[in-house]
Design an enzyme around this catalytic site. Structure first.
Site, PDB file in Angstrom:
ATOM      1  N   CYS A   2     -10.273  -5.599 -14.288  1.00  0.00           N
ATOM      2  CA  CYS A   2      -9.512  -5.335 -15.722  1.00  0.00           C
ATOM      3  C   CYS A   2     -10.332  -4.020 -16.169  1.00  0.00           C
ATOM      4  CB  CYS A   2      -9.938  -6.251 -16.522  1.00  0.00           C
ATOM      5  SG  CYS A   2      -9.783  -7.906 -16.204  1.00  0.00           S
ATOM      6  N   ARG A  27      -6.816  -0.422 -12.177  1.00  0.00           N
ATOM      7  CA  ARG A  27      -7.887  -1.069 -12.036  1.00  0.00           C
ATOM      8  C   ARG A  27      -7.386  -2.795 -12.035  1.00  0.00           C
ATOM      9  NH1 ARG A  27     -13.034   0.435 -13.366  1.00  0.00           N
ATOM     10  NH2 ARG A  27     -13.555  -1.648 -13.902  1.00  0.00           N
ATOM     11  N   TRP A  74      -6.349  -8.112 -14.726  1.00  0.00           N
ATOM     12  CA  TRP A  74      -6.244  -8.611 -13.323  1.00  0.00           C
ATOM     13  C   TRP A  74      -6.669  -9.932 -13.382  1.00  0.00           C
ATOM     14  CZ3 TRP A  74      -9.147 -10.251  -8.984  1.00  0.00           C
ATOM     15  CH2 TRP A  74      -8.611  -9.812  -7.838  1.00  0.00           C
ATOM     16  N   ASN A 100     -14.387  -7.549 -18.959  1.00  0.00           N
ATOM     17  CA  ASN A 100     -14.109  -7.501 -17.699  1.00  0.00           C
ATOM     18  C   ASN A 100     -15.339  -8.112 -16.828  1.00  0.00           C
ATOM     19  OD1 ASN A 100     -13.349  -6.336 -15.011  1.00  0.00           O
ATOM     20  ND2 ASN A 100     -14.600  -4.658 -15.533  1.00  0.00           N
ATOM     21  N   GLY A 101     -14.916  -8.869 -15.931  1.00  0.00           N
ATOM     22  CA  GLY A 101     -15.967  -9.831 -15.310  1.00  0.00           C
ATOM     23  C   GLY A 101     -15.630 -11.076 -15.297  1.00  0.00           C
ATOM     24  N   GLU A 465      -7.258  -0.408  10.048  1.00  0.00           N
ATOM     25  CA  GLU A 465      -6.859   0.358   9.047  1.00  0.00           C
ATOM     26  C   GLU A 465      -5.493   0.506   8.641  1.00  0.00           C
ATOM     27  OE1 GLU A 465      -8.392   0.773   6.178  1.00  0.00           O
ATOM     28  OE2 GLU A 465      -7.170   2.535   5.092  1.00  0.00           O
ATOM     29  N   LYS A 469      -3.042  -1.286   5.580  1.00  0.00           N
ATOM     30  CA  LYS A 469      -2.380  -0.115   4.824  1.00  0.00           C
ATOM     31  C   LYS A 469      -0.781  -0.822   4.767  1.00  0.00           C
ATOM     32  CE  LYS A 469      -4.616   1.433   3.014  1.00  0.00           C
ATOM     33  NZ  LYS A 469      -5.847   1.656   3.315  1.00  0.00           N
ATOM     34  N   GLU A 472      -0.774  -4.338   2.624  1.00  0.00           N
ATOM     35  CA  GLU A 472      -1.199  -4.016   0.958  1.00  0.00           C
ATOM     36  C   GLU A 472       0.057  -3.180   0.363  1.00  0.00           C
ATOM     37  OE1 GLU A 472      -4.746  -2.561   0.043  1.00  0.00           O
ATOM     38  OE2 GLU A 472      -4.641  -0.927   1.512  1.00  0.00           O
ATOM     39  N   HIS A 488      -6.274 -11.890  26.054  1.00  0.00           N
ATOM     40  CA  HIS A 488      -7.103 -12.944  25.718  1.00  0.00           C
ATOM     41  C   HIS A 488      -6.488 -13.863  24.555  1.00  0.00           C
ATOM     42  CE1 HIS A 488     -10.149 -11.660  28.340  1.00  0.00           C
ATOM     43  NE2 HIS A 488     -10.319 -10.476  27.960  1.00  0.00           N
ATOM     44  N   LYS A 583      -7.573  -2.150  -7.845  1.00  0.00           N
ATOM     45  CA  LYS A 583      -8.431  -0.831  -7.372  1.00  0.00           C
ATOM     46  C   LYS A 583      -9.960  -1.295  -6.977  1.00  0.00           C
ATOM     47  CE  LYS A 583      -8.862   3.433  -5.303  1.00  0.00           C
ATOM     48  NZ  LYS A 583      -8.286   3.424  -4.131  1.00  0.00           N
TER      49      LYS A 583
HETATM   50  C1  F6R Z   1      -7.685  -0.725   0.870  1.00  0.00           C
HETATM   51  C2  F6R Z   1      -8.312  -0.696  -0.248  1.00  0.00           C
HETATM   52  C3  F6R Z   1      -9.719  -1.931  -0.129  1.00  0.00           C
HETATM   53  C4  F6R Z   1     -10.858  -1.269  -0.692  1.00  0.00           C
HETATM   54  C5  F6R Z   1     -11.976  -2.117  -1.005  1.00  0.00           C
HETATM   55  C6  F6R Z   1     -13.397  -1.682  -0.996  1.00  0.00           C
HETATM   56  O1  F6R Z   1      -6.646   0.218   0.697  1.00  0.00           O
HETATM   57  O2  F6R Z   1      -8.391   0.069  -1.139  1.00  0.00           O
HETATM   58  O3  F6R Z   1      -9.680  -2.590   0.742  1.00  0.00           O
HETATM   59  O4  F6R Z   1     -11.241  -0.183   0.470  1.00  0.00           O
HETATM   60  O5  F6R Z   1     -11.800  -3.063  -1.967  1.00  0.00           O
HETATM   61  O6  F6R Z   1     -13.406  -0.688  -2.197  1.00  0.00           O
HETATM   62  P1  F6R Z   1     -14.360   0.304  -2.707  1.00  0.00           P
HETATM   63  O7  F6R Z   1     -14.302   1.351  -1.523  1.00  0.00           O
HETATM   64  O8  F6R Z   1     -14.082   1.133  -3.779  1.00  0.00           O
HETATM   65  O9  F6R Z   1     -15.729  -0.275  -2.319  1.00  0.00           O
END
Ligand code: F6R
Length: 588
Positions: A2, A27, A74, A100-101, A465, A469, A472, A488, A583
């Site tokens: 949040c 966020r 969130w 937040n939390g 990775e 992408k 998400e 396998h 985020k």
């Molecule tokens: C993927 C993404 C998340 C972050 C993960 C860690 O695109 O953004 O998987 O990589 O939440 O976040 P940080 O790097 O801020 O610890």
């Protein structure tokens, strides 16, 4: 998760809060609310949706007053609904609270408060904070004591800000960020420096359990027992322009395009700091590298390149799994924690666990003032500027660029990254120049049900990775597969409806990958080759330039970022704000 913002000063507060919340929306963005104080009365508006949408219907900016608080949510406890949106109140409407939390003991606290006659209106854990403050404020009419007593009751994590109808704003934090921004005639209080960056580049970072009480132009800080304390004012380095989309339609695209520049910034490090970082690594007996999501993929690459080029063994462990790992961590160990935000709860938890076991902590962050940087023995910052798009893009290549810089120091320049990074800048620009062609690939596979991405060796984490992408941003099932594992099991999934992307630059994995491609072709799947060399086995070819072998991961992820972005557009998803995600994941 949040975002929290509070302001006291001489400006009309509502438009200030709305703009702050928009900047921090990455966020968390399922609902939004604002409370302003005018003539000794608090008024509140809140609703479900993104800030701009809710603002259109609730007209936040018509709310009067120069003091107020705001929040984007969130959801963790309680569904996405108007009643669960913040701010929350106790039984009366004279103290508004944003949080937040996660308050872990909220059920127990709620029962206690209900027995005392408190009536709850939402399903959130956050509402107990409002009732607790109300309860303790009623006892002594002392704001600071009310906050102290409230904090002592809470277990879990929190950053909260409370607004009283006399105009006092106060807040406290535990394992969630809360930052004060001093401005003329007042203060901001926010979960993120982006909350106040247009107004000040000075910040006061609160420590766990600090209590801030703002009354007009006066700020008082206390420890958890009410003893006065002071915290330093930090100069914030980020430039405001960095949070503007500029000519781009989305932050995500802008951030993808920043990479030729940000990989250089990440590699530009203070020599003494990097030597110290490497010395701690070299002095340790065992090295662990941790991170979550994209940052974990960087950790996997770190493990690989440290072993291959510096002959240094490192173990990579996902942060969410760290507490279950049975590795013998002790004072001869070092944990390298990688995190863009430096606030990810799983990462911070791993670090705390490792610290308790005596390990040294090194970190790689994008936010040098983050909780992670502050609890590390030494940290390096990739300094990529704010990453607003929820999906990590430039932070991933920034982390890799920094890791290769560390690697080059560890192995006395054996991979020659100094020259390599310049070569990469041109190569990344070339891939960016092929955005239209990659967009056409997105046109062809936009209806795909499953996308499998395969790579071997150092390219396998890039496959993970790339799949992340696509999942998400475009909401398509995508899976990264170590190409050698195909036979396998995963081969059973492949049919003519599958799309398989093979990461196949010209290195030692090339021939084996081609063999796998033929096995897949025989099952009728569409094959996309991401390579510096075309081949007839590919139905679709995405060309990447040739670079020196160790550096391919930095380059070959870029086509996946662009592809995922264009798939999102074609599937009507907002690439900057993927559904259900936030985020910084500051809860476990
Ligand atoms: C993927 C993404 C998340 C972050 C993960 C860690 O695109 O953004 O998987 O990589 O939440 O976040 P940080 O790097 O801020 O610890």
């Amino acid at each position: 998760m949040c975002s929290i913002i509070g302001y006291t000063g001489s400006l009309n507060v509502a438009p200030v809060l709305v703009e702050s919340l928009k900047r921090m929306e990455y966020r968390g963005y399922d609902s939004v609310g604002i409370a302003t104080i005018n003539d000794g009365r608090i008024s509140t508006r809140k609703g479900v949706g993104r800030v701009a949408t809710v603002d259109k219907s609730l007209n936040f900016i018509t709310m009067a007053g120069q003091i107020g608080i705001g929040h984007t949510r969130w959801a963790t406890h309680g569904g996405v609904s108007d009643k669960n949106a913040h701010p929350h109140y106790g039984c009366t409407d004279d103290i508004a609270v944003v949080h937040n939390g996660i308050v872990e003991n909220y059920m127990e606290l709620k029962e206690e408060l209900v027995q005392l006659g408190h009536k709850f209106k939402s399903d959130t854990d956050s509402e107990v904070i409002a009732h607790l403050i109300e309860r303790y404020f009623a006892e002594q009419k002392d704001v600071t004591q009310a906050i102290i007593k409230t904090c002592k009751k809470l277990t879990g994590t929190y950053a909260f800000v409370a607004a009283f109808e006399d105009g006092t704003i106060c807040g406290s934090r535990y394992d969630e960020p809360l930052i004060i921004g001093p401005v003329e005639n007042g203060f901001f209080i926010s979960s993120d420096i982006l909350g106040f960056l247009p107004y000040t580049d000075k910040a006061i970072f609160l420590d766990n359990k600090d209590i801030a009480v703002i009354e007009g132009p006066s700020l008082k800080l206390y420890d958890s027992d009410g003893n006065p304390l002071s915290r330093p004012i930090t100069q914030v380095a980020w430039e405001l322009a960095a949070i503007d989309k500029g000519k781009f339609t989305h932050h995500t695209l802008k951030e993808i395009y920043e990479q030729p520049h940000t990989i250089i910034t990440a590699a530009t490090q203070d020599r003494e700091k990097i030597n110290n970082f490497c010395q701690i690594l070299l002095n340790s007996k065992t090295i662990y590298v941790t991170g979550s999501g994209t940052s974990y993929h960087s950790a996997l690459i770190a493990k690989h390149i440290f072993a291959r080029f510096a002959k240094i063994r490192a173990e990579s462990i996902m942060s969410s799994e760290f507490q279950y790992a049975l590795d013998p961590i002790d004072s001869s160990s070092v944990l390298v924690a990688i995190s863009q935000s430096g606030e990810t709860a799983d990462v911070l938890q791993s670090v705390k666990t490792a610290k308790l076991m005596g390990a040294k902590i090194l970190s790689i962050v994008n936010i040098p003032t983050s909780s992670l940087a502050r609890i590390s023995d030494s940290f390096l910052s990739i300094d990529c500027g704010p990453e607003i798009g929820v999906a990590a893009t430039k932070s991933f290549t920034g982390q890799l660029s920094l890791l290769y810089t560390v690697l080059d120091t560890l192995c006395y320049g054996c991979v020659e990254y100094k020259a390599g990074k310049l070569e990469l800048v041109d190569a990344i620009k070339e891939v960016l120049a092929s955005e239209t062609e990659i967009g056409q690939v997105a046109d062809r596979i936009r209806e795909a049900r499953d996308i499998y991405i395969m790579g071997r060796s150092i390219h396998y984490p890039v496959a993970l990775e790339g799949a992340l992408k696509i999942k998400e941003l475009a909401y398509i099932h995508a899976e990264g597969i170590a190409a050698g594992e195909l036979k396998h099991g995963p081969l059973a999934l492949i049919d003519k409806n599958s799309v398989v992307v093979i990461i196949n630059p010209r290195d030692t994995t090339f021939d084996d990958n081609l063999a796998s491609a033929h096995e897949i072709k025989a099952r009728g799947a569409i094959i996309i080759g991401v390579s510096d060399e075309p081949n007839d086995v590919y139905d679709i070819f995405i060309r990447i330039p040739s670079v020196r072998v160790p550096f391919y991961p930095l380059l070959e992820v870029v086509p996946f970022q662009i592809l995922a972005y264009h798939l999102a557009l074609r599937r009507n998803a907002d690439p900057d704000y993927p559904r259900n995600l936030a985020k910084s994941v500051t809860v476990k």
